[in-house]
Design an enzyme around this catalytic site. Structure first.
Site, PDB file in Angstrom:
ATOM      1  N   HIS A 150       1.895  17.486   6.234  1.00  0.00           N
ATOM      2  CA  HIS A 150       0.553  17.262   5.690  1.00  0.00           C
ATOM      3  C   HIS A 150      -0.431  18.285   6.268  1.00  0.00           C
ATOM      4  CE1 HIS A 150       1.751  13.662   3.702  1.00  0.00           C
ATOM      5  NE2 HIS A 150       1.814  12.903   4.756  1.00  0.00           N
ATOM      6  N   LYS A 305       2.694   1.521  -7.017  1.00  0.00           N
ATOM      7  CA  LYS A 305       2.710   1.617  -8.473  1.00  0.00           C
ATOM      8  C   LYS A 305       3.077   3.003  -8.960  1.00  0.00           C
ATOM      9  CE  LYS A 305      -0.694  -1.981  -9.609  1.00  0.00           C
ATOM     10  NZ  LYS A 305      -1.983  -2.258 -10.315  1.00  0.00           N
TER      11      LYS A 305
END
Length: 352
Positions: A150, A305
């Site tokens: 990251h 999701k």
């Protein structure tokens, strides 16, 4: 107010938890004393390190990473802002690069029994996550070596920038990235720390105070590098990957100099990789239901999701308007734009 000026106004010092943390070296603790700090999302504080906000243990690992990692020309680096499709891109990259080493995508494939973060380890969470500046031996890793990070491009070790290794970056629209980050942190945050309310987290996000943020600096660093050195950095959009994963996966393979052959396409190899790495498939695997990431949190929290535009169900119109303004201000003139659920907002009008 400029980020650097605002940060200078923050209180300095190290809290008691840092003082008592045996995993942090004395040098790291002393460094933290000199850095601006803000309330953290997952830890009591995050610190402004090399222009981005970071947790104490991440800072220590990144310093070791910068000092010791020696890149090879064959290395592949998957770089992302947290919660922007990292797990999915790692799985797709690993399966694509190693497709000739595993005879079946339905039996005995490593992705069926290992989480993608185990197969594509983070520099800052796994490879260099030691407390004594210990340098790991990476000589026995199978090549091409695939790593994840990251860390913003500007703070990557010089060996990565100078070598001919490849960097794949995925960028997700900031609305969904924020929402995914907030929900994820709520699930894994230690019970001893109060959970951030949506409104408070949103304000912090808009000021750039989030792990490895400001998000706009992170995105622009890789975006500009992808334009200047397209053979070095491939810049992907999460929304594009969701819309046409086949096309984007072929782009990845070509970028990594291992394009799919016509025979592979006709025999369904691309489709097999896509199915193996699909959200639905990975979410139902035992390792991702019950396993843990570096004993830090349960793998199941990595799969929620995976939708585009879900933030419309959480952000008020005024919040959407404010974040839109931030994005336009910070990305103005860059050519970087996002396609977002039309019911939420359309950001920028200067597509690549």
């Amino acid at each position: 107010m400029a980020l650097t000026y605002f940060a200078k106004l923050q209180p300095s010092g190290v809290d008691e938890a840092i003082e008592e943390d045996e995993k942090l070296s004395q040098a790291t603790k002393e460094l933290l004393l000199s850095l601006p700090r803000e309330k953290g999302w997952r830890t009591p504080y995050v610190y402004l390190f090399q222009g981005f906000w970071c947790q104490p243990h991440e800072i220590q690992a990144i310093i070791t990473f910068q000092k010791h990692f020696q890149a090879k020309d064959s290395d592949v680096l998957v770089a992302t802002v947290p919660k922007s499709g990292t797990t999915w891109l790692k799985a797709l990259t690993f399966a694509t690069v190693n497709r000739h080493h595993f005879s079946s995508f339905t039996k005995n494939h490593p992705l069926l029994t290992f989480n993608p973060h185990d197969l594509v380890p983070f520099f800052e969470y796994t490879v260099y996550a030691q407390n004594d500046d210990k340098v790991p031996d990476l000589s026995d890793m199978h090549e091409p070596r695939i790593f994840g990070t990251h860390v913003p491009f500007a703070s990557l070790p010089s060996s990565i920038k100078e070598a001919n290794c490849k960097v794949i970056y995925i960028c997700r629209n900031p609305f969904d990235t924020f929402l995914s980050s907030w929900i994820f942190i709520k699930k894994i945050k230690p019970g001893s720390l109060p959970a951030l309310q949506l409104e408070e987290a949103f304000e912090m996000y808009c000021r750039g105070v989030i792990g490895f943020g400001p998000f706009w600096t992170h995105m622009l660093g890789y975006w500009k590098e992808s334009i200047e050195r397209p053979n070095k950095v491939l810049f992907l959009m999460y929304e594009d990957l969701k819309e046409d994963v086949t096309l984007q996966l072929k782009r990845v393979a070509e970028f990594l100099d291992c394009p799919f052959t016509l025979e592979e396409e006709s025999s369904g190899v691309i489709d097999d990789i896509i199915k193996l790495c699909s959200f639905e498939k990975m979410k139902e695997l035992e390792i991702n239901k019950y396993g843990t990431f570096a004993r830090n949190f349960e793998n199941k929290y990595l799969f929620r999701k995976g939708e585009v535009g879900d933030s419309v169900n959480y952000l008020s119109p005024s919040m959407a308007e404010k974040l839109t303004k931030v994005i336009k201000e910070k990305l103005d003139g860059s050519g970087l734009s996002f396609r977002i659920n039309s019911t939420l907002v359309q950001v920028a009008s200067d597509p690549r």
